[in-house]
Design a protein around this motif. Structure first.
Motif, PDB file in Angstrom:
ATOM      1  N   VAL A  39       0.853  -1.187   0.000  1.00 31.94           N
ATOM      2  CA  VAL A  39       0.000   0.000   0.000  1.00 31.94           C
ATOM      3  C   VAL A  39       0.893   1.241   0.000  1.00 31.94           C
ATOM      4  O   VAL A  39       1.911   1.289   0.686  1.00 31.94           O
ATOM      5  CB  VAL A  39      -0.945  -0.007   1.223  1.00 31.94           C
ATOM      6  CG1 VAL A  39      -1.858   1.214   1.218  1.00 31.94           C
ATOM      7  CG2 VAL A  39      -1.774  -1.277   1.233  1.00 31.94           C
ATOM      8  N   ILE A  40       0.497   2.228  -0.781  1.00 33.61           N
ATOM      9  CA  ILE A  40       1.301   3.445  -0.924  1.00 33.61           C
ATOM     10  C   ILE A  40       0.751   4.537  -0.003  1.00 33.61           C
ATOM     11  O   ILE A  40      -0.460   4.778   0.028  1.00 33.61           O
ATOM     12  CB  ILE A  40       1.241   3.935  -2.399  1.00 33.61           C
ATOM     13  CG1 ILE A  40       1.857   2.892  -3.337  1.00 33.61           C
ATOM     14  CG2 ILE A  40       1.879   5.300  -2.555  1.00 33.61           C
ATOM     15  CD1 ILE A  40       1.646   3.187  -4.822  1.00 33.61           C
ATOM     16  N   ALA A  41       1.663   5.203   0.706  1.00 39.02           N
ATOM     17  CA  ALA A  41       1.238   6.346   1.532  1.00 39.02           C
ATOM     18  C   ALA A  41       1.308   7.601   0.663  1.00 39.02           C
ATOM     19  O   ALA A  41       2.232   7.756  -0.137  1.00 39.02           O
ATOM     20  CB  ALA A  41       2.166   6.485   2.724  1.00 39.02           C
ATOM     21  N   ASN A  42       0.354   8.491   0.818  1.00 36.02           N
ATOM     22  CA  ASN A  42       0.401   9.729   0.026  1.00 36.02           C
ATOM     23  C   ASN A  42       1.363  10.727   0.686  1.00 36.02           C
ATOM     24  O   ASN A  42       2.042  10.396   1.671  1.00 36.02           O
ATOM     25  CB  ASN A  42      -1.001  10.305  -0.193  1.00 36.02           C
ATOM     26  CG  ASN A  42      -1.618  10.868   1.077  1.00 36.02           C
ATOM     27  OD1 ASN A  42      -0.998  10.858   2.139  1.00 36.02           O
ATOM     28  ND2 ASN A  42      -2.828  11.369   0.964  1.00 36.02           N
ATOM     29  N   GLU A  43       1.404  11.943   0.171  1.00 35.75           N
ATOM     30  CA  GLU A  43       2.368  12.942   0.662  1.00 35.75           C
ATOM     31  C   GLU A  43       2.207  13.211   2.160  1.00 35.75           C
ATOM     32  O   GLU A  43       3.168  13.542   2.841  1.00 35.75           O
ATOM     33  CB  GLU A  43       2.212  14.268  -0.104  1.00 35.75           C
ATOM     34  CG  GLU A  43       2.509  14.200  -1.593  1.00 35.75           C
ATOM     35  CD  GLU A  43       1.395  13.568  -2.439  1.00 35.75           C
ATOM     36  OE1 GLU A  43       0.418  13.049  -1.888  1.00 35.75           O
ATOM     37  OE2 GLU A  43       1.538  13.583  -3.673  1.00 35.75           O
ATOM     38  N   GLU A  44       0.976  13.069   2.670  1.00 41.10           N
ATOM     39  CA  GLU A  44       0.743  13.294   4.115  1.00 41.10           C
ATOM     40  C   GLU A  44       1.067  12.044   4.933  1.00 41.10           C
ATOM     41  O   GLU A  44       0.900  12.049   6.151  1.00 41.10           O
ATOM     42  CB  GLU A  44      -0.721  13.653   4.381  1.00 41.10           C
ATOM     43  CG  GLU A  44      -1.081  15.103   4.152  1.00 41.10           C
ATOM     44  CD  GLU A  44      -1.567  15.316   2.717  1.00 41.10           C
ATOM     45  OE1 GLU A  44      -1.037  16.203   2.052  1.00 41.10           O
ATOM     46  OE2 GLU A  44      -2.421  14.538   2.285  1.00 41.10           O
ATOM     47  N   GLY A  45       1.452  10.986   4.278  1.00 39.59           N
ATOM     48  CA  GLY A  45       1.763   9.753   5.008  1.00 39.59           C
ATOM     49  C   GLY A  45       0.535   8.894   5.238  1.00 39.59           C
ATOM     50  O   GLY A  45       0.559   7.956   6.029  1.00 39.59           O
ATOM     51  N   ASP A  46      -0.579   9.202   4.550  1.00 38.73           N
ATOM     52  CA  ASP A  46      -1.813   8.434   4.762  1.00 38.73           C
ATOM     53  C   ASP A  46      -1.917   7.264   3.802  1.00 38.73           C
ATOM     54  O   ASP A  46      -1.729   7.424   2.593  1.00 38.73           O
ATOM     55  CB  ASP A  46      -3.045   9.328   4.548  1.00 38.73           C
ATOM     56  CG  ASP A  46      -3.151  10.406   5.604  1.00 38.73           C
ATOM     57  OD1 ASP A  46      -2.710  10.150   6.741  1.00 38.73           O
ATOM     58  OD2 ASP A  46      -3.650  11.499   5.280  1.00 38.73           O
ATOM     59  N   ARG A  47      -2.288   6.112   4.357  1.00 42.79           N
ATOM     60  CA  ARG A  47      -2.561   4.947   3.518  1.00 42.79           C
ATOM     61  C   ARG A  47      -4.050   4.830   3.240  1.00 42.79           C
ATOM     62  O   ARG A  47      -4.465   4.175   2.314  1.00 42.79           O
ATOM     63  CB  ARG A  47      -2.053   3.676   4.192  1.00 42.79           C
ATOM     64  CG  ARG A  47      -0.548   3.614   4.211  1.00 42.79           C
ATOM     65  CD  ARG A  47      -0.036   2.289   4.744  1.00 42.79           C
ATOM     66  NE  ARG A  47       1.316   2.082   4.310  1.00 42.79           N
ATOM     67  CZ  ARG A  47       2.364   2.726   4.807  1.00 42.79           C
ATOM     68  NH1 ARG A  47       2.184   3.626   5.773  1.00 42.79           N
ATOM     69  NH2 ARG A  47       3.576   2.494   4.352  1.00 42.79           N
ATOM     70  N   TYR A  48      -4.844   5.447   4.095  1.00 44.81           N
ATOM     71  CA  TYR A  48      -6.302   5.494   3.879  1.00 44.81           C
ATOM     72  C   TYR A  48      -6.609   6.940   3.618  1.00 44.81           C
ATOM     73  O   TYR A  48      -6.464   7.782   4.509  1.00 44.81           O
ATOM     74  CB  TYR A  48      -7.067   4.946   5.086  1.00 44.81           C
ATOM     75  CG  TYR A  48      -6.390   3.701   5.549  1.00 44.81           C
ATOM     76  CD1 TYR A  48      -6.284   2.628   4.665  1.00 44.81           C
ATOM     77  CD2 TYR A  48      -5.748   3.635   6.773  1.00 44.81           C
ATOM     78  CE1 TYR A  48      -5.557   1.521   5.007  1.00 44.81           C
ATOM     79  CE2 TYR A  48      -5.021   2.520   7.112  1.00 44.81           C
ATOM     80  CZ  TYR A  48      -4.926   1.468   6.223  1.00 44.81           C
ATOM     81  OH  TYR A  48      -4.194   0.375   6.546  1.00 44.81           O
ATOM     82  N   ILE A  49      -6.937   7.214   2.399  1.00 47.88           N
ATOM     83  CA  ILE A  49      -7.058   8.598   1.966  1.00 47.88           C
ATOM     84  C   ILE A  49      -8.538   8.931   1.850  1.00 47.88           C
ATOM     85  O   ILE A  49      -9.238   8.343   1.010  1.00 47.88           O
ATOM     86  CB  ILE A  49      -6.335   8.776   0.601  1.00 47.88           C
ATOM     87  CG1 ILE A  49      -4.879   8.319   0.738  1.00 47.88           C
ATOM     88  CG2 ILE A  49      -6.450  10.210   0.100  1.00 47.88           C
ATOM     89  CD1 ILE A  49      -4.198   7.996  -0.579  1.00 47.88           C
ATOM     90  N   PRO A  50      -9.059   9.798   2.716  1.00 55.37           N
ATOM     91  CA  PRO A  50     -10.482  10.131   2.586  1.00 55.37           C
ATOM     92  C   PRO A  50     -10.798  10.558   1.147  1.00 55.37           C
ATOM     93  O   PRO A  50     -10.049  11.348   0.546  1.00 55.37           O
ATOM     94  CB  PRO A  50     -10.665  11.276   3.584  1.00 55.37           C
ATOM     95  CG  PRO A  50      -9.627  11.014   4.638  1.00 55.37           C
ATOM     96  CD  PRO A  50      -8.441  10.475   3.870  1.00 55.37           C
TER      97      PRO A  50
END
Ligand code: ATP
Length: 565
Positions: A39-50
């Protein structure tokens, strides 16, 4: 953002990811060179992206940053929109959007009236365009993480996504510069995520995928046969999911606040939005620990609020909801013409599946032989929130090398809707002397044909001439009533909440048995040695014709028979 613009030609090299795109959250995943889904984390470090976009003076916020805007900038924040894609405005339920930008009719479809540019004007942005912007942000996060431009994806969608919704998803994705290689159903993606693990044992099994999300709960009963998956039944519930659990906590804390302050924080949109965010965080904390605290600055009328709740209290508040989730599973199993005892695995998927009580209730419902794959029942379970994205990533890596026509071929109904066996096919090795033998299923019910299965069966201990019968078998449930052991007139049960009423003095024992049906083929094998074994192969053709071969293991020769159906 670095994404590809509409109309730009798709470059030759395909860099594909898996996307799970829910009404509440999305996740992105890729398959590593070792074949592992990550699973990829986005720029904010979130793996669960609202799955939320918010606009302030023309600037676009995404994910967690956008979610926090539900308090201050709710009218320019678009949330819970996935299910509106490809739908007529008249057929949607706008309820989930009551605290964010409201859906409105645009031609016959759905749009949101938001201020998404620097100017003060409101623009009608269609759900299709919102989806494009969301996918563009997800692909861009994935591109940054992987260091190469992502230009293709497999997206997981619910089993009841219509053709119109799929078409709208394909277009919205294309417009974001992401070629939609395939849509995979969410339960299939969850099964694939488990089956792709290096230690997975691929065998024929019946799997229930219980996907408990934020705005909906979806159940799928799947037959896994020789590595092929068939969906046997599905159910969808839009009234019982994570949002209703949040509401219980909102009401609980609101009552406490009213008692002290004589004002209801639910009456003011901003107070309610703050309470909702914190109630959700409290709910998540209760999945991990026995207690959770909540603290909100200036909840209503400038008054701060702090409180705690323990898991037992929460579970009491939520007992009814948890009960209906369990019932939903039971109903879907029944809809597939199966019994609870037929289920080999239950995969818990979706954010709400982190709730320990939900899996504990399932442990009680299913037989001890059924594996409940969830974090609180199995330490090696995969994080339920990431299953769909992982499965989609695996599918993406499997098919990204195919030609477009081949992908279309593989999903064409002619190929995927293959005939299935209505009954199991099994083997009985019968001794010539006793005429007795035990039925063992070799090809399970719901197996897609053509198929081939082989098995080794013990011959009667004394050996000699044996008859191998290949028969149809229908699973039946045998119920026996057993009186419970009593001590001093009381049922010797540690279920203290059950009184020892008369009817409860009897215990029901349910077990799976086979009702042997039509004999499809018989083969006589002479002179099997003592303690010998026979190997039986059954091949069922696409026309349901059966070819059976039987031979003694280690002996020469064998018997082969054809049977047309
Ligand atoms: P849907 O499409 O149904 O809205 P989704 O697939 O977009 O759902 P998920 O991430 O699967 O979203 O589920 C979101 C829900 O899961 C939210 O209600 C969230 O509060 C809940 N959730 C997430 N983590 C936990 C947790 N640790 N414990 C309990 N609930 C959780």
């Amino acid at each position: 953002m670095g994404a590809q613009e509409e109309g730009e030609e798709v470059p030759h090299e395909i860099n594909a990811i898996g996307i799970s795109f829910g009404n509440s959250n999305s996740s992105i995943a890729y398959t590593s060179s070792e074949g592992k889904a990550e699973v990829i984390a986005n720029e904010e470090g979130d793996r669960y992206i609202p799955s939320i976009l918010s606009y302030i003076e023309g600037e676009e916020y995404h994910g967690t940053q956008a979610k926090s805007q539900l308090v201050r900038n709710s009218q320019n924040t678009v949330a819970y929109f996935r299910d509106y894609l490809g739908k007529d405005f008249d057929s949607i339920d706008p309820t989930p959007c009551h605290a964010s930008a409201h859906p409105k009719k645009h031609e016959s479809t759905v749009a949101f009236s938001i201020q998404d540019t620097e100017s003060d004007s409101q623009n009608d942005v269609t759900v299709s365009e919102i989806t494009t912007r969301h996918i563009r942000r997800l692909a861009s996060s994935a591109s940054d993480y992987l260091g190469k431009k992502v230009n293709a994806a497999v997206i997981s969608v619910p089993t009841n996504f219509t053709e119109a919704q799929k078409e709208a998803m394909t277009k919205a994705s294309q417009a974001a510069g992401v070629q939609l290689l395939q849509m995979i159903s969410e339960p299939t993606a969850a099964v694939l995520a488990y089956d792709a693990r290096s230690d997975a044992e691929i065998k024929d099994k019946i799997i229930v995928v219980a996907d408990f999300g934020g705005t909906r709960s979806d159940i799928g009963v799947i037959a896994s046969r020789g590595g092929m998956y068939s969906i046997l039944s599905t159910s969808h519930d839009y009234e019982t999911a994570g949002a209703q659990l949040d509401q219980l906590l909102i009401d609980h804390f609101a009552k406490e606040f009213i008692k002290k302050n004589k004002t209801d924080p639910r009456q003011k949109p901003k107070s309610l939005a703050k309470l909702k965010l914190e109630a959700e965080a409290t709910k998540k904390a209760l999945s991990l620990g026995g207690n959770a605290s909540l603290s909100i600055e200036s909840l209503a009328d400038g008054v701060d609020f702090a409180s705690t709740i323990n898991r037992t209290r929460y579970e009491m508040l939520a007992a009814k909801i948890f009960g209906s989730l369990t019932r939903m599973i039971e109903d879907t199993v029944r809809k597939a013409d199966l019994d609870i005892l037929d289920v080999d695995e239950v995969i818990l998927s979706g954010g709400t599946s982190h709730t320990p009580r939900i899996s504990q209730n399932l442990q009680r419902l299913f037989s001890p032989k059924t594996r409940i794959l969830s974090p609180s029942t199995l330490p090696t379970a995969i994080d339920p929130s990431s299953l769909a994205a992982r499965g989609a990533a695996i599918q993406a890596s499997l098919i990204s090398e195919f030609d477009k026509e081949d992908i279309e071929q593989s999903t064409h109904p002619m190929v995927t809707v293959t005939p299935h066996l209505r009954n199991a096919i099994g083997v009985m090795v019968v001794s010539d002397d006793t005429k007795k033998g035990l039925f063992t299923a070799l090809v399970e019910k719901e197996t897609a044909v053509p198929c081939r299965r082989a098995g080794i069966f013990a011959a009667p201990r004394e050996g000699g001439d044996v008859m191998v019968k290949v028969c149809e078998g229908a699973r039946d449930i045998k119920v026996t009533k057993k009186e419970k052991a009593k001590t001093n007139g009381k049922a010797a049960s540690d279920d203290s909440d059950l009184d020892s009423d008369d009817e409860e003095d009897e215990e029901e024992i349910r077990e799976k048995i086979w009702k042997v049906g039509t004999v499809l083929a018989e083969a006589a094998i002479k002179g099997v040695k003592k303690g010998g074994k026979v190997e039986v192969t059954v091949h069922v053709g696409a026309d349901l014709g059966v070819v059976v071969t039987a031979r003694e293991v280690g002996a020469k020769g064998g018997v082969r028979g054809n049977l047309d159906k």
